[in-house]
Motif scaffolding. Structure first.
Motif, short mmCIF file in Angstrom:
data_model
loop_
_atom_site.label_atom_id
_atom_site.label_comp_id
_atom_site.label_asym_id
_atom_site.label_seq_id
_atom_site.Cartn_x
_atom_site.Cartn_y
_atom_site.Cartn_z
N LEU A 49 -36.52 24.75 -64.10
CA LEU A 49 -35.06 24.62 -64.10
C LEU A 49 -34.38 25.98 -64.07
N LEU A 50 -34.95 26.93 -64.83
CA LEU A 50 -34.30 28.22 -64.98
C LEU A 50 -34.42 29.10 -63.75
N ALA A 51 -35.57 29.09 -63.08
CA ALA A 51 -35.83 30.05 -62.00
C ALA A 51 -34.73 30.08 -60.93
N PRO A 52 -34.38 28.95 -60.30
CA PRO A 52 -33.34 29.02 -59.26
C PRO A 52 -31.97 29.37 -59.82
N ALA A 53 -31.64 28.89 -61.00
CA ALA A 53 -30.33 29.20 -61.59
C ALA A 53 -30.22 30.68 -61.90
N LEU A 54 -31.28 31.25 -62.45
CA LEU A 54 -31.30 32.68 -62.77
C LEU A 54 -31.14 33.51 -61.50
N TYR A 55 -31.86 33.15 -60.48
CA TYR A 55 -31.82 33.91 -59.22
C TYR A 55 -30.44 33.86 -58.59
N ARG A 56 -29.87 32.68 -58.53
CA ARG A 56 -28.54 32.53 -57.91
C ARG A 56 -27.48 33.30 -58.66
N GLN A 57 -27.54 33.25 -59.99
CA GLN A 57 -26.44 33.81 -60.77
C GLN A 57 -26.52 35.32 -60.94
N MET A 58 -27.73 35.88 -60.92
CA MET A 58 -27.83 37.32 -61.20
C MET A 58 -27.26 38.20 -60.10
N THR A 59 -27.37 37.79 -58.85
CA THR A 59 -26.93 38.61 -57.71
C THR A 59 -27.26 40.09 -57.93
N ARG A 109 -21.99 37.72 -69.61
CA ARG A 109 -21.71 36.65 -70.58
C ARG A 109 -21.94 35.28 -69.92
N ALA A 110 -21.54 35.14 -68.65
CA ALA A 110 -21.74 33.87 -67.94
C ALA A 110 -23.24 33.60 -67.73
N LEU A 111 -23.99 34.64 -67.42
CA LEU A 111 -25.44 34.47 -67.27
C LEU A 111 -26.07 34.04 -68.59
N GLN A 112 -25.62 34.65 -69.65
CA GLN A 112 -26.11 34.30 -70.99
C GLN A 112 -25.85 32.81 -71.28
N GLN A 113 -24.66 32.35 -70.94
CA GLN A 113 -24.30 30.95 -71.20
C GLN A 113 -25.12 29.99 -70.34
N SER A 121 -36.98 47.45 -61.62
CA SER A 121 -36.98 48.30 -62.82
C SER A 121 -37.39 47.52 -64.05
N GLU A 122 -38.41 47.98 -64.73
CA GLU A 122 -38.85 47.37 -65.98
C GLU A 122 -37.73 47.36 -67.01
N GLU A 123 -36.91 48.42 -67.02
CA GLU A 123 -35.88 48.57 -68.05
C GLU A 123 -34.77 47.51 -67.91
N VAL A 124 -34.51 47.06 -66.69
CA VAL A 124 -33.50 46.02 -66.48
C VAL A 124 -33.90 44.73 -67.21
N TRP A 125 -35.16 44.34 -67.04
CA TRP A 125 -35.63 43.08 -67.62
C TRP A 125 -35.81 43.20 -69.12
N SER A 126 -36.12 44.39 -69.60
CA SER A 126 -36.16 44.61 -71.05
C SER A 126 -34.79 44.39 -71.66
N PHE A 127 -33.74 44.82 -70.94
CA PHE A 127 -32.37 44.58 -71.43
C PHE A 127 -32.09 43.08 -71.53
N LEU A 128 -32.47 42.34 -70.49
CA LEU A 128 -32.20 40.89 -70.51
C LEU A 128 -32.92 40.21 -71.67
N SER A 129 -34.19 40.54 -71.88
CA SER A 129 -34.97 39.79 -72.87
C SER A 129 -34.80 40.30 -74.29
N LEU A 130 -34.30 41.52 -74.47
CA LEU A 130 -34.21 42.07 -75.83
C LEU A 130 -32.78 42.32 -76.31
N VAL A 131 -31.83 42.36 -75.39
CA VAL A 131 -30.43 42.57 -75.78
C VAL A 131 -29.59 41.33 -75.44
N LEU A 132 -29.65 40.91 -74.20
CA LEU A 132 -28.78 39.81 -73.76
C LEU A 132 -29.26 38.44 -74.25
N LEU A 133 -30.59 38.20 -74.18
CA LEU A 133 -31.10 36.86 -74.48
C LEU A 133 -32.40 36.87 -75.30
N PRO A 134 -32.44 37.61 -76.39
CA PRO A 134 -33.67 37.61 -77.20
C PRO A 134 -33.98 36.25 -77.81
#
Length: 268
Positions: A87-97, A57-61, A105-118
């Motif tokens: 702007l997004l690249a460093p913030a995304l990298y730091r926060q995802m850990t 949820r924090a990553l989404q925000q 895994s392709e499936e991890v990024w599919s979750f981010l782009s289609l479920v968490l942040l479509p």
């Protein structure tokens, strides 16, 4: 040090189905449809630490806050899209850990782009042709979020955030160069410090440098060179690429008078 986590995985058939359903939807509607979980996801079976829902949820925000700065949901131009990525690249990298192996895994990024942040994914890279396997949304290497994470992971925050999209692609999508972070960072650093001062197009310079280095990598193990050798090699190849490009441009602007014209002119 922050604990590394694994992320939910959205199976490929489900991802393609969701992409078909989401394509063309209003971005505000996509935001209401987003979620931090989906019953069809799976997890890496033996990993001890799954990412908590609060972290998702924090990553989404965080991602949405950066998108808002870039005037989401207004359409992006090429320039504003690049600014958003930087702007997004460093913030995304730091926060995802995220565990680096899980990030493969392709499936991890599919979750981010289609479920968490479509709502953000399809704003940054719409799918006007309604392609079912659209590589910017499905979790392949050019995925909207995956490519930014990989850029910072391989090149570091300072260097990775300064590269243009085509420049990052020229390094990271060539396995002989991008598969070794130390080599990739040496190329990028030499490019930014040397080509950045040149009066010619940076992206064209890097394309030439990459081609030359790929030929060299057939006979020389780049990753076996020490830091000083790598830095010297990359500076030299970048300067040679600048010279080649300048020479090509000079030649292309010189158009000699055809022989037939010269002959007619002399006959008068």
């Amino acid at each position: 040090m922050s604990r590394l986590h694994v992320y939910p995985r959205l199976p490929a058939p489900v991802a393609e189905q969701l992409l078909t359903v989401h394509t063309g939807r209003d971005l505000l509607e996509l935001r209401t449809l987003s979620a931090t979980a989906d019953p069809r996801t799976t997890w890496y079976p033996t990993a001890p630490y799954r990412v908590p829902e609060d972290d998702l949820r924090a990553l989404q925000q965080t991602v949405r806050a950066i998108a808002t700065e870039a005037h989401w949901p207004a359409p992006l131009s090429k320039t504003s899209g690049t600014a958003f990525d930087r702007l997004l690249a460093p913030a995304l990298y730091r926060q995802m850990t995220i565990v680096p192996a899980d990030a493969a895994s392709e499936e991890v990024w599919s979750f981010l782009s289609l479920v968490l942040l479509p709502d953000v994914a399809l704003w940054r890279w719409p799918n006007p042709l309604r392609r079912p396997g659209y590589e910017r949304i499905i979790g392949r290497p050019r995925n909207v979020f995956r490519r930014l994470w990989a850029r910072i992971h391989s090149l570091g925050e300072d260097v990775g955030a300064q590269l243009y999209e085509d420049e990052a692609v020229a390094i990271l999508e060539r396995p002989t160069l991008g598969a070794h972070p130390r080599v990739a960072r040496a190329i990028a650093h030499a490019h930014l410090t040397t080509a950045g001062e040149a009066g010619t197009a940076r992206t064209d310079i890097l394309r030439i440098t990459a081609r030359r280095l790929r030929r060299l990598a057939v006979v020389v193990s780049l990753e076996s060179l020490d830091d000083a050798q790598l830095a010297d090699l990359m500076r030299r190849y970048t300067k040679e690429a600048i010279d080649q490009l300048q020479s090509e441009r000079t030649t292309s602007t010189y158009r000699p008078v055809p022989t037939q014209v010269q002959a007619r002119s002399g006959a008068r």
